[in-house]
Enzyme design. Structure first.
Site, PDB file in Angstrom:
ATOM      1  N   CYS A 109      55.616 -65.075  32.402  1.00 22.37           N
ATOM      2  CA  CYS A 109      56.402 -65.336  31.204  1.00 22.37           C
ATOM      3  C   CYS A 109      55.589 -64.915  29.995  1.00 22.37           C
ATOM      4  O   CYS A 109      54.377 -64.750  30.080  1.00 22.37           O
ATOM      5  CB  CYS A 109      56.719 -66.819  31.088  1.00 22.37           C
ATOM      6  SG  CYS A 109      57.438 -67.498  32.576  1.00 22.37           S
ATOM      7  N   ARG A 118      57.485 -59.114  29.849  1.00 19.93           N
ATOM      8  CA  ARG A 118      56.865 -60.125  30.714  1.00 19.93           C
ATOM      9  C   ARG A 118      57.891 -61.000  31.412  1.00 19.93           C
ATOM     10  O   ARG A 118      57.557 -61.763  32.313  1.00 19.93           O
ATOM     11  CB  ARG A 118      55.937 -61.018  29.881  1.00 19.93           C
ATOM     12  CG  ARG A 118      54.672 -60.297  29.520  1.00 19.93           C
ATOM     13  CD  ARG A 118      53.572 -61.264  29.249  1.00 19.93           C
ATOM     14  NE  ARG A 118      53.271 -62.113  30.357  1.00 19.93           N
ATOM     15  CZ  ARG A 118      52.061 -62.361  30.814  1.00 19.93           C
ATOM     16  NH1 ARG A 118      51.037 -61.787  30.259  1.00 19.93           N
ATOM     17  NH2 ARG A 118      51.856 -63.187  31.795  1.00 19.93           N
ATOM     18  N   TRP A 169      60.264 -65.471  32.972  1.00 18.82           N
ATOM     19  CA  TRP A 169      60.473 -64.823  34.276  1.00 18.82           C
ATOM     20  C   TRP A 169      60.536 -65.975  35.257  1.00 18.82           C
ATOM     21  O   TRP A 169      59.524 -66.616  35.548  1.00 18.82           O
ATOM     22  CB  TRP A 169      59.297 -63.891  34.577  1.00 18.82           C
ATOM     23  CG  TRP A 169      59.439 -63.142  35.862  1.00 18.82           C
ATOM     24  CD1 TRP A 169      60.057 -61.932  36.045  1.00 18.82           C
ATOM     25  CD2 TRP A 169      58.942 -63.521  37.153  1.00 18.82           C
ATOM     26  NE1 TRP A 169      59.984 -61.558  37.361  1.00 18.82           N
ATOM     27  CE2 TRP A 169      59.313 -62.513  38.070  1.00 18.82           C
ATOM     28  CE3 TRP A 169      58.241 -64.625  37.639  1.00 18.82           C
ATOM     29  CZ2 TRP A 169      58.985 -62.568  39.416  1.00 18.82           C
ATOM     30  CZ3 TRP A 169      57.917 -64.682  38.994  1.00 18.82           C
ATOM     31  CH2 TRP A 169      58.291 -63.649  39.862  1.00 18.82           C
ATOM     32  N   ASN A 189      53.256 -70.635  30.916  1.00 23.57           N
ATOM     33  CA  ASN A 189      53.304 -69.506  31.842  1.00 23.57           C
ATOM     34  C   ASN A 189      52.429 -69.876  33.036  1.00 23.57           C
ATOM     35  O   ASN A 189      51.334 -70.404  32.840  1.00 23.57           O
ATOM     36  CB  ASN A 189      52.770 -68.248  31.141  1.00 23.57           C
ATOM     37  CG  ASN A 189      52.583 -67.098  32.110  1.00 23.57           C
ATOM     38  OD1 ASN A 189      53.316 -66.969  33.083  1.00 23.57           O
ATOM     39  ND2 ASN A 189      51.590 -66.265  31.849  1.00 23.57           N
ATOM     40  N   GLY A 190      52.910 -69.592  34.236  1.00 24.19           N
ATOM     41  CA  GLY A 190      52.116 -69.912  35.422  1.00 24.19           C
ATOM     42  C   GLY A 190      52.961 -70.698  36.402  1.00 24.19           C
ATOM     43  O   GLY A 190      54.182 -70.821  36.235  1.00 24.19           O
ATOM     44  N   GLU A 225      54.263 -43.686  46.060  1.00 31.03           N
ATOM     45  CA  GLU A 225      54.522 -44.008  44.656  1.00 31.03           C
ATOM     46  C   GLU A 225      55.924 -43.545  44.238  1.00 31.03           C
ATOM     47  O   GLU A 225      56.621 -44.249  43.505  1.00 31.03           O
ATOM     48  CB  GLU A 225      53.425 -43.371  43.776  1.00 31.03           C
ATOM     49  CG  GLU A 225      53.559 -43.604  42.289  1.00 31.03           C
ATOM     50  CD  GLU A 225      53.596 -45.073  41.860  1.00 31.03           C
ATOM     51  OE1 GLU A 225      53.323 -45.975  42.669  1.00 31.03           O
ATOM     52  OE2 GLU A 225      53.932 -45.313  40.682  1.00 31.03           O
ATOM     53  N   LYS A 258      58.768 -46.061  42.789  1.00 29.92           N
ATOM     54  CA  LYS A 258      59.442 -45.881  41.492  1.00 29.92           C
ATOM     55  C   LYS A 258      60.945 -45.939  41.688  1.00 29.92           C
ATOM     56  O   LYS A 258      61.648 -46.590  40.927  1.00 29.92           O
ATOM     57  CB  LYS A 258      59.065 -44.530  40.852  1.00 29.92           C
ATOM     58  CG  LYS A 258      57.682 -44.433  40.273  1.00 29.92           C
ATOM     59  CD  LYS A 258      57.444 -45.207  38.980  1.00 29.92           C
ATOM     60  CE  LYS A 258      56.911 -46.563  39.215  1.00 29.92           C
ATOM     61  NZ  LYS A 258      55.529 -46.804  39.432  1.00 29.92           N
ATOM     62  N   GLU A 290      62.174 -49.617  42.646  1.00 31.94           N
ATOM     63  CA  GLU A 290      62.026 -50.713  41.678  1.00 31.94           C
ATOM     64  C   GLU A 290      62.948 -50.590  40.472  1.00 31.94           C
ATOM     65  O   GLU A 290      63.301 -51.589  39.876  1.00 31.94           O
ATOM     66  CB  GLU A 290      60.570 -50.898  41.227  1.00 31.94           C
ATOM     67  CG  GLU A 290      60.055 -49.889  40.261  1.00 31.94           C
ATOM     68  CD  GLU A 290      58.648 -50.204  39.758  1.00 31.94           C
ATOM     69  OE1 GLU A 290      58.358 -51.364  39.463  1.00 31.94           O
ATOM     70  OE2 GLU A 290      57.850 -49.258  39.654  1.00 31.94           O
ATOM     71  N   HIS A 298      57.378 -41.248  64.776  1.00 35.11           N
ATOM     72  CA  HIS A 298      57.015 -42.430  65.567  1.00 35.11           C
ATOM     73  C   HIS A 298      57.959 -43.601  65.300  1.00 35.11           C
ATOM     74  O   HIS A 298      57.580 -44.757  65.466  1.00 35.11           O
ATOM     75  CB  HIS A 298      55.559 -42.814  65.282  1.00 35.11           C
ATOM     76  CG  HIS A 298      54.606 -41.713  65.644  1.00 35.11           C
ATOM     77  ND1 HIS A 298      54.342 -41.357  66.933  1.00 35.11           N
ATOM     78  CD2 HIS A 298      53.916 -40.840  64.862  1.00 35.11           C
ATOM     79  CE1 HIS A 298      53.506 -40.335  66.956  1.00 35.11           C
ATOM     80  NE2 HIS A 298      53.233 -39.997  65.705  1.00 35.11           N
ATOM     81  N   LYS A 319      56.036 -57.226  34.015  1.00 35.06           N
ATOM     82  CA  LYS A 319      54.926 -56.297  33.849  1.00 35.06           C
ATOM     83  C   LYS A 319      53.599 -56.868  34.329  1.00 35.06           C
ATOM     84  O   LYS A 319      52.745 -56.142  34.811  1.00 35.06           O
ATOM     85  CB  LYS A 319      54.843 -55.927  32.361  1.00 35.06           C
ATOM     86  CG  LYS A 319      53.848 -54.846  32.035  1.00 35.06           C
ATOM     87  CD  LYS A 319      54.370 -53.499  32.435  1.00 35.06           C
ATOM     88  CE  LYS A 319      53.370 -52.393  32.260  1.00 35.06           C
ATOM     89  NZ  LYS A 319      53.707 -51.227  33.097  1.00 35.06           N
TER      90      LYS A 319
HETATM   91  O1  M6R Z   1      48.731 -54.831  36.603  1.00 34.85           O
HETATM   92  P1  M6R Z   1      48.516 -54.309  37.986  1.00 34.85           P
HETATM   93  O2  M6R Z   1      48.248 -52.846  38.010  1.00 34.85           O
HETATM   94  O3  M6R Z   1      47.486 -55.081  38.751  1.00 34.85           O
HETATM   95  O4  M6R Z   1      49.898 -54.544  38.705  1.00 34.85           O
HETATM   96  C1  M6R Z   1      50.069 -54.313  40.071  1.00 34.85           C
HETATM   97  C2  M6R Z   1      51.519 -54.103  40.403  1.00 34.85           C
HETATM   98  O5  M6R Z   1      52.260 -55.256  40.114  1.00 34.85           O
HETATM   99  C3  M6R Z   1      52.113 -52.936  39.607  1.00 34.85           C
HETATM  100  O6  M6R Z   1      51.373 -51.782  39.826  1.00 34.85           O
HETATM  101  C4  M6R Z   1      53.572 -52.678  40.008  1.00 34.85           C
HETATM  102  O7  M6R Z   1      53.642 -52.288  41.340  1.00 34.85           O
HETATM  103  C5  M6R Z   1      54.144 -51.629  39.078  1.00 34.85           C
HETATM  104  N1  M6R Z   1      54.750 -52.246  37.943  1.00 34.85           N
HETATM  105  C6  M6R Z   1      55.133 -50.756  39.740  1.00 34.85           C
HETATM  106  O8  M6R Z   1      55.597 -49.779  38.860  1.00 34.85           O
END
Ligand code: M6R
Length: 592
Positions: A2, A29, A75, A101-102, A465, A469, A472, A488, A588
């Site tokens: 959050c 956030r 969040w 937050n937490g 990756e 992308k 997500e 496999h 984020k």
């Molecule tokens: O802040 P971080 O790089 O440690 O975050 C890790 C993942 O949560 C982050 O890379 C996430 O997979 C990305 N937002 C994906 O685009």
């Protein structure tokens, strides 16, 4: 996860417009609900479920009166996104307001006890126990600061807490454990925020309170007390990012802006070359390396393993941070543990870092100065991507890769690769310039329900990756696979309805990947190849092709071939009418 902001102004203006602006900067956030509490003769609260703009249209946060207050964007973790579960939460007299937050692990137990003691709850959040506990300790005779101190003794879990009380006018109190919180010293007042980018416009000198410390903000300044109530003096860090860097500047979404900023992010990160050299000199001989990370940063780590093992011949492990605890503790003082994180706050990575510190050298590759990992690792390479607001990591990923190439080049004393890196920003620019072509292509991907991404060697993490992308931000199911692994099992899924994106740069692995491409094609898949410009054979074998400058060396492919996959995911998302900056259920910074 959050976002939290608190502010007390030195003058007598209303704080609400500033609080609203700052909390809007933190929408990345969490975006399930938003709320503000200000003090104006009494505590006033406005809060509701929904995106910041929609809720503000309804509630008009900016017209709240009072020179200090707190704000929150949520969040959802404990408790669904509803109006009742939105923060700030109040005690049952309505005189104490709290944002948090937490996650509190023992909140059910605390809540049951508080209910037995006669306190009533309005939400199903874990947070609501906090104002009730503060109230309980205030009723026992403690002031707000000490009631908060006593409260955190009861809490198990992670928290950043900011609170105000109607009975102690002109004061904001704040504390943290395993959740980020920064204190900001501005010209017009004093700030507290879960992330310093939120307050950049007003305050760039920041202090991060340590765990167990309590900060007290008044119009005269910020005082910090340690666990024994002693005053703490600490010099603020100057944040070099500016508020302008965190604006959209004409782009429809941050993600597109950030994709376009990648050449600069890489160029600026190359400026870390001497720092990397210095770190490796200080550490001395490295016999083994272990990368630890999550998500996109984990994909950067896989590239790191391939690079270091091939260039330096040093054995290298890669561990998903949340699995770190379950790996055998085979590392020692001769192991360099490398933690990769754009935010520097990811709970799983931070926990692993703290554990690894007991035995090994720790190096953090992070983008945010002053973040937990930045502060706690023995060594830091700060990626120079600038603030990244879109939840999908793009420019921070390429900046992480750049830092990894510098690290691998330095450890292996391979100056050639470091020199080659200087050409990369130009290649990335060329790839970004394919934007319109990829936008047109993306229309054909709007109705797909699944997709496979294949790559081999250095292209394997690119495939992972690319798939991440797509899934997500478009919510399309996508899998990244090592091209040779497909037969496999997953080959059974390939048919006419399954688009397969094959990352196939020229180089040693080209022919092998081409065989895999033919295998999926033979099962009816429509193939989109990302390959080298001028490769007519590849073009004829694929339904579509995105071409990359043939001069990009195979080993540097991750820095360039990733870009069209980011753009493809972006344009499919926008076509579907989704917001790529704020994918559902995600945030984020993952501090839980
Ligand atoms: O802040 P971080 O790089 O440690 O975050 C890790 C993942 O949560 C982050 O890379 C996430 O997979 C990305 N937002 C994906 O685009």
């Amino acid at each position: 996860m959050c976002g939290i902001v608190g502010c007390i102004l030195k003058n007598n203006e209303n704080v609400a417009p500033i609080l609203f602006k700052c909390i809007s900067n933190l929408e990345y956030r969490g975006y399930d609900s938003i709320g503000l509490a200000t003090y104006d003769n009494k505590i006033n609260v406005k809060k509701a479920k929904g995106k910041i703009k929609e809720v503000n249209d309804e509630l008009n946060f900016e017209n709240m009166a009072g020179k200090y207050g707190i704000a929150h964007t949520r969040w959802a973790s404990a408790g669904r996104p509803t109006d009742e579960n939105a923060h700030p939460h109040l005690d049952d007299t309505g005189r104490i307001a709290v944002v948090h937050n937490g996650t509190l692990e023992n909140y059910t137990e605390l809540k049951n006890k508080l209910i037995e003691e006669g306190r009533s709850f309005e939400s199903s959040t874990d947070t609501e126990v906090i104002p009730h506990l503060i109230r309980k300790y205030v009723d026992e005779g403690l002031d707000l600061e000490h009631a908060l101190r006593k409260t955190i003794e009861d809490l198990k879990g992670s928290y950043a807490i900011v609170a105000i009380s109607q009975d102690e006018v002109g004061k904001i109190v704040a504390t943290r454990k395993d959740s980020p919180l920064s204190l900001g010293f501005g010209k017009n007042g004093y700030y507290v925020a879960s992330d310093s980018p939120a307050i950049l416009e007003y305050a760039r000198d920041v202090i991060r309170p340590k765990e167990g410390e309590i900060a007290i903000l008044t119009e005269d300044g910020i005082v910090i007390h340690d666990e024994d109530d002693n005053g703490v003096k600490r010099k603020p860090t100057k944040i070099t990012w500016t508020a302008d860097m965190a604006r959209k500047e004409g782009y429809e979404y941050f993600m597109l802006k950030e994709i376009n900023e990648q050449p600069l992010a890489v160029k600026n990160t190359l400026g870390q070359k001497n720092n990397v050299k210095k770190i490796i000199e200080e550490i001395g001989e490295v016999k083994r390396i272990c990368f630890v990370a999550c998500g996109t940063s984990y994909h950067a780590s896989i590239t790191g393993k391939y690079l270091i093992e091939s260039l330096a011949g040093i054995p290298c492990d890669v561990v998903i941070a949340s699995e770190f605890k379950y790996t055998a503790k085979t590392w020692n003082e001769e192991t360099l543990m490398v933690f990769i994180s754009q935010s520097g706050e990811t709970a799983d990575s931070l926990t692993a870092l703290r554990y690894a510190k007991e035995t090994s050298h720790t190096l953090a590759i992070v983008n945010v100065a002053g973040s937990a990992m930045w502060e706690e690792a023995d060594y830091v390479i700060q990626t120079q991507a600038g603030p990244e607001i879109g939840v999908a990591a793009t420019k921070t990923y390429l900046a992480q890769l750049t830092a990894i190439y510098l690290l691998a080049g330095t450890i292996s004393k391979n100056d050639e690769i470091i020199d080659q890196l200087n050409e990369v920003p130009k290649y990335i620019e060329e790839a970004v310039a394919k934007s319109d072509e990829i936008k047109a292509l993306s229309k054909r991907y709007n109705f797909v329900h699944n997709a496979f991404y294949l790559g081999r060697g250095f292209s394997y993490p690119i495939a992972l990756e690319g798939a991440l992308k797509l899934k997500e931000i478009t919510y399309v199911h996508a899998e990244g696979y090592a091209a040779g692994e497909l037969k496999h099992g997953p080959l059974a899924l390939i048919n006419e309805d399954m688009p397969v994106i094959v990352v196939i740069p020229p180089g040693d692995d080209y022919n092998k990947t081409l065989v895999n491409l033919e295998e999926v094609k033979a099962r009816g898949a429509s193939v989109l190849a990302v390959g080298s410009e001028g490769n007519e054979d590849l073009k004829s074998k694929s339904k579509e092709m995105i071409s990359i400058n043939p001069k990009v060396p195979d080993i540097l492919a991750p820095l360039v071939y990733t870009v069209p996959l980011q753009l493809l995911a972006y344009y499919v998302t926008v076509d579907k009418g989704f917001n790529p900056d704020q994918p559902k259920n995600l945030a984020k910074v993952i501090t839980v």
